[in-house]
Scaffold this motif. Structure first.
Motif, mmCIF file in Angstrom:
data_model
loop_
_atom_site.group_PDB
_atom_site.id
_atom_site.type_symbol
_atom_site.label_atom_id
_atom_site.label_comp_id
_atom_site.label_asym_id
_atom_site.label_seq_id
_atom_site.Cartn_x
_atom_site.Cartn_y
_atom_site.Cartn_z
ATOM 1 N N UNK A 100 -3.271 -8.908 5.449
ATOM 2 C CA UNK A 100 -3.516 -7.509 5.108
ATOM 3 C C UNK A 100 -4.325 -7.394 3.818
ATOM 4 N N UNK A 101 -4.051 -8.276 2.861
ATOM 5 C CA UNK A 101 -4.783 -8.260 1.596
ATOM 6 C C UNK A 101 -6.255 -8.582 1.810
ATOM 7 N N UNK A 102 -6.550 -9.559 2.642
ATOM 8 C CA UNK A 102 -7.947 -9.910 2.938
ATOM 9 C C UNK A 102 -8.678 -8.723 3.572
ATOM 10 N N UNK A 103 -8.015 -8.055 4.503
ATOM 11 C CA UNK A 103 -8.627 -6.889 5.136
ATOM 12 C C UNK A 103 -8.838 -5.750 4.159
ATOM 13 N N UNK A 125 5.686 6.953 2.539
ATOM 14 C CA UNK A 125 5.126 6.000 3.494
ATOM 15 C C UNK A 125 4.491 4.864 2.712
ATOM 16 N N UNK A 126 5.040 3.663 2.876
ATOM 17 C CA UNK A 126 4.583 2.498 2.129
ATOM 18 C C UNK A 126 4.436 1.321 3.078
ATOM 19 N N UNK A 127 3.292 0.649 2.999
ATOM 20 C CA UNK A 127 3.139 -0.583 3.773
ATOM 21 C C UNK A 127 3.714 -1.735 2.966
ATOM 22 N N UNK A 128 4.660 -2.462 3.565
ATOM 23 C CA UNK A 128 5.257 -3.646 2.960
ATOM 24 C C UNK A 128 5.134 -4.805 3.937
ATOM 25 N N UNK A 129 4.628 -5.956 3.498
ATOM 26 C CA UNK A 129 4.460 -7.093 4.416
ATOM 27 C C UNK A 129 5.805 -7.645 4.877
ATOM 28 N N UNK A 130 5.856 -8.009 6.153
ATOM 29 C CA UNK A 130 7.087 -8.561 6.710
ATOM 30 C C UNK A 130 7.164 -10.077 6.554
ATOM 31 N N UNK A 131 6.037 -10.698 6.206
ATOM 32 C CA UNK A 131 6.007 -12.148 6.031
ATOM 33 C C UNK A 131 4.860 -12.501 5.093
ATOM 34 N N UNK A 132 4.881 -13.718 4.499
ATOM 35 C CA UNK A 132 3.770 -14.131 3.636
ATOM 36 C C UNK A 132 2.434 -14.107 4.370
ATOM 37 N N UNK A 133 2.435 -14.543 5.627
ATOM 38 C CA UNK A 133 1.186 -14.589 6.391
ATOM 39 C C UNK A 133 0.637 -13.175 6.615
ATOM 40 N N UNK A 170 -3.683 0.484 -3.144
ATOM 41 C CA UNK A 170 -3.354 -0.881 -2.768
ATOM 42 C C UNK A 170 -2.995 -1.719 -3.976
ATOM 43 N N UNK A 171 -1.909 -2.478 -3.881
ATOM 44 C CA UNK A 171 -1.441 -3.343 -4.960
ATOM 45 C C UNK A 171 -1.511 -4.788 -4.492
ATOM 46 N N UNK A 222 0.835 -1.205 0.000
ATOM 47 C CA UNK A 222 0.000 0.000 0.000
ATOM 48 C C UNK A 222 0.867 1.252 0.000
ATOM 49 N N UNK A 223 0.607 2.155 -0.950
ATOM 50 C CA UNK A 223 1.327 3.429 -1.057
ATOM 51 C C UNK A 223 0.429 4.552 -0.543
ATOM 52 N N UNK A 224 0.921 5.292 0.458
ATOM 53 C CA UNK A 224 0.207 6.449 0.980
ATOM 54 C C UNK A 224 0.634 7.687 0.192
ATOM 55 N N UNK A 225 -0.279 8.624 0.050
ATOM 56 C CA UNK A 225 -0.067 9.751 -0.857
ATOM 57 C C UNK A 225 0.896 10.782 -0.294
#
Length: 343
Positions: free
Chosen positions: A329-332, A316-324, A292-293, A232-235
């Motif tokens: 996060x994608x489901x949410x 500010x970018x959300x990057x997952x720290x693990x596959x889980x 969201x990508x 996720x990229x914040x503006x």
């Protein structure tokens, strides 16, 4: 005593001719916003010639039609064997009784009725609809010319809100699907020729995925067993440029595919539920919509981290720290998108 000049003013007002809307010289001429009854021609409009008006295409055969401008709505009726490009449409595009046509279209709403054998590279911000139509194939919009991004903005279309693959068929067949996706290897340049006539010589067009205003997405196709993750990229002032570079770098890296892009507004509560109580995310969400990508592939979370870190700078970018974490996060994120689209 009355004012000595009042009678003179009253007389002037009476002598001033009334101007009605149909007499105005600046009133749009309907013929400028219509293409009809043509055969074997290359024709269209360059940027600035439609400028948000309604447009009609009707009864054309074997034509190449290019509308390089934004419009309010467009209807295409009874066209056959035509190649059509339509710039951003603020409202709806309606194809009726068309056969064996190829098109590149960006719109808010897409509908067909009584059409057959239509290939369309589509950007659509709502669920595309087909009705009493067969052999309709869809791919992701891919196009660029210098004025296109501004035309998207004027049409209130986000390049990142693209649901081109979520088709609703109002008249499904019991034993046959009326629509399908174009092959992943298919390119716009293979389906829709670039214009070569004098009218369009000044157009600087690219159909490369690296240049496209709309990111190339895989849609609902996803390889079995692949991992899915959200980025996720914040503006901020640099986020769009960095986002584009990240998407291109991920595509060139090759092990993950961009399945879908979406864009939503988030309040503090949404941010907290999805990303936790991180003040950076909460503050950044007030700057505007968050993009969201959805990526799918092998080791998706790790690859996103590796590619993004050198590119994102102070964004500010959300990057997952693990596959889980990426999958959760994608489901949410999908739940938030569905909620906002239903409103």
């Amino acid at each position: 005593m009355g004012c000595p000049c009042s009678k003179t003013e009253d007389k002037k007002e009476e002598e001033t001719p009334k101007v009605y809307s149909w007499d105005r010289k600046d009133r749009p001429d309907p013929k400028d916003y219509k293409i009809e009854d043509l055969n074997g021609e290359t024709i269209g409009r360059v940027p600035g010639k439609v400028d948000g008006q309604q447009f009609i295409i009707k009864n054309c055969q074997n034509c190449n039609i290019y509308i390089f401008d934004h419009s309010a709505t467009i209807t295409i009726d009874k066209c056959q064997d035509c190649n059509i490009f339509l710039g951003p449409i603020k409202g709806s595009i309606f194809l009726r009784n068309c056969t064996n046509c190829k098109a590149v279209i960006a719109c808010q709403q897409f509908r067909t009725r009584d059409c057959k054998s239509i290939d369309v590279y589509l950007h659509c911000s709502s669920q595309p609809i087909i009705e009493t139509s067969t052999k309709i194939r869809f791919g992701c919009f891919q196009y660029h010319y210098p004025e296109l991004a501004d035309q998207f903005a004027k049409s209130n279309l986000s390049p990142y809100c693209n649901t081109w693959d979520t088709i609703h068929d109002f008249s499904p067949m019991p034993d046959e699907q009326n629509w399908s996706q174009l092959p992943e290897s298919a390119k716009v340049s293979d389906y829709l020729p670039l214009p070569t006539t004098e009218q369009f010589q000044s157009m600087k067009i690219s159909t490369s995925a690296d240049d496209s205003v709309v990111p190339l997405t895989l849609g609902g196709k996803k390889h079995k067993g692949s991992q899915s993750s959200l980025v996720a990229f914040f503006k901020d002032p640099s986020s769009d440029q960095r986002l584009r570079k990240f998407i291109n770098e991920m595509r060139n890296e090759g092990s993950c595919s961009l399945v879908r892009t979406t864009e939503i507004n988030m309040d503090a509560g949404m941010v907290t539920r999805l990303f936790g109580e991180d003040n950076r995310y909460i503050s950044a969400a007030t700057n505007g919509p968050v993009v969201g990508l959805e990526f799918a592939g092998a080791n998706t979370a790790q690859k996103c981290q590796e590619v993004a870190q050198p590119l994102i700078g102070d964004s500010i970018v959300y990057l997952p720290q693990s596959p889980e974490e990426g999958t959760q996060a994608l489901d949410g994120w999908k739940n938030l998108v569905e909620t906002q689209m239903a409103m």
